[in-house]
Design a protein around this motif. Structure first.
Motif, PDB file in Angstrom:
ATOM      1  N   THR A 248       0.800  -1.230   0.000  1.00 43.72           N
ATOM      2  CA  THR A 248       0.000   0.000   0.000  1.00 43.72           C
ATOM      3  C   THR A 248       0.825   1.268   0.000  1.00 43.72           C
ATOM      4  O   THR A 248       0.278   2.362  -0.101  1.00 43.72           O
ATOM      5  N   GLU A 249       2.128   1.140   0.077  1.00 47.40           N
ATOM      6  CA  GLU A 249       2.991   2.334   0.117  1.00 47.40           C
ATOM      7  C   GLU A 249       2.792   3.197  -1.120  1.00 47.40           C
ATOM      8  O   GLU A 249       2.807   4.434  -1.046  1.00 47.40           O
ATOM      9  N   GLY A 250       2.590   2.564  -2.265  1.00 46.91           N
ATOM     10  CA  GLY A 250       2.461   3.311  -3.510  1.00 46.91           C
ATOM     11  C   GLY A 250       1.039   3.661  -3.887  1.00 46.91           C
ATOM     12  O   GLY A 250       0.794   4.103  -5.006  1.00 46.91           O
ATOM     13  N   THR A 251       0.090   3.483  -2.971  1.00 51.86           N
ATOM     14  CA  THR A 251      -1.299   3.857  -3.249  1.00 51.86           C
ATOM     15  C   THR A 251      -1.529   5.307  -2.837  1.00 51.86           C
ATOM     16  O   THR A 251      -0.759   5.875  -2.062  1.00 51.86           O
ATOM     17  N   PRO A 252      -2.600   5.938  -3.328  1.00 50.17           N
ATOM     18  CA  PRO A 252      -2.900   7.298  -2.896  1.00 50.17           C
ATOM     19  C   PRO A 252      -3.033   7.424  -1.383  1.00 50.17           C
ATOM     20  O   PRO A 252      -2.610   8.429  -0.800  1.00 50.17           O
ATOM     21  N   ALA A 253      -3.616   6.414  -0.736  1.00 47.48           N
ATOM     22  CA  ALA A 253      -3.769   6.467   0.720  1.00 47.48           C
ATOM     23  C   ALA A 253      -2.442   6.263   1.433  1.00 47.48           C
ATOM     24  O   ALA A 253      -2.213   6.816   2.511  1.00 47.48           O
TER      25      ALA A 253
END
Length: 256
Positions: free
Chosen positions: A210-215
């Motif tokens: 999830t590091e590269g997600t918008p959140a």
């Protein structure tokens, strides 16, 4: 647990797989919103503890124990028990319980395949068949199916679980068409990579995913619970038949 029956005007909910994680958060959120909640789980001790905690915090809850993979008769027994314990009507059904084993397709055992299909697809189907007619008799209701961001993304070594969640999205579309004119709204809420007690040992993997997600972080169970609470509220009166992604953008965006 409370012994007083629900009044005819009290909204009630059955949340499956609510003894921990996303289901527990949903049960707590709905109870905080004033619903009388049947907390379902497989483990009697954990299920009772969640229901007792909800009541200690001022909500109303009752524990129900059942193995949704055991067969359709046990699932129907759960539907009957929920109806009885909640005062004769279930207004909201949240099909949250699910199993998610993965691995190479060729090494997935027959028992694992059976458990995936029974828990993730058959159990929601049996519960809707058992509870939707009563919802119609009581003027309508809500069915919320918990999906997954993986339903629309190919992931190696995880073929069947996402396929069951894709089936859930199709069930949502079909049930919305089947029951909509009779007062039942049906919606899928699809979590992204979510941090739960069940995957606590994979915290580093979730963080990397999830590091590269918008959140920029994993989904929390409370994020899903708040979406479910909104879906079953009057504010979402025109929302049915579709999927609401609560995934931090993991399924629809690429940051790099």
């Amino acid at each position: 647990m409370t012994d007083a029956p629900a009044s005819p005007t009290t909204r009630t909910a059955l949340v499956t797989g609510a003894s921990s994680g996303i289901g527990e958060a949903i049960a707590r959120e709905l109870a905080a919103a004033g619903l009388f909640v049947a907390v379902h789980g497989r483990n009697a001790e954990r299920t009772s503890a969640v229901a007792a905690s909800i009541e200690e915090q001022g909500g109303r809850a009752v524990p129900l124990v059942a193995d949704l993979s055991a067969g359709p008769d046990e699932v129907r027994t759960l539907a009957t028990a929920a109806t009885e314990q909640l005062g004769g009507h279930v207004d909201v059904l949240v099909n949250n319980a699910g199993v998610y084993p993965g691995g190479p397709t060729e090494s997935l055992s027959d028992d694992t395949v059976d458990a995936l299909l029974a828990t993730n697809i058959r159990a929601p189907h049996v519960l809707v068949a058992a509870l939707a007619p009563s919802m119609v008799e009581h003027g309508g209701g809500h069915i919320v199916n918990i999906g997954s961001w993986m339903a629309r993304v190919g992931v190696p070594f995880m073929a069947l679980y996402p396929a069951t969640k894709a089936a859930v999205e199709q069930l949502t579309r079909a049930w919305a068409a089947e029951y909509g004119h009779r007062g039942i709204r049906v919606v899928t809420v699809a979590p992204g990579a979510t941090a739960t007690p069940g995957n606590a040992d994979s915290a580093d993997v979730l963080a990397a995913m999830t590091e590269g997600t918008p959140a920029g972080r994993p989904v929390q169970p409370e994020d899903i619970a708040r979406a479910v609470r909104w879906v079953v509220s009057d504010e979402a009166a025109f929302v049915t038949g579709g999927t609401i992604d609560v995934d931090g953008g993991i399924a629809s965006t690429r940051m790099r």
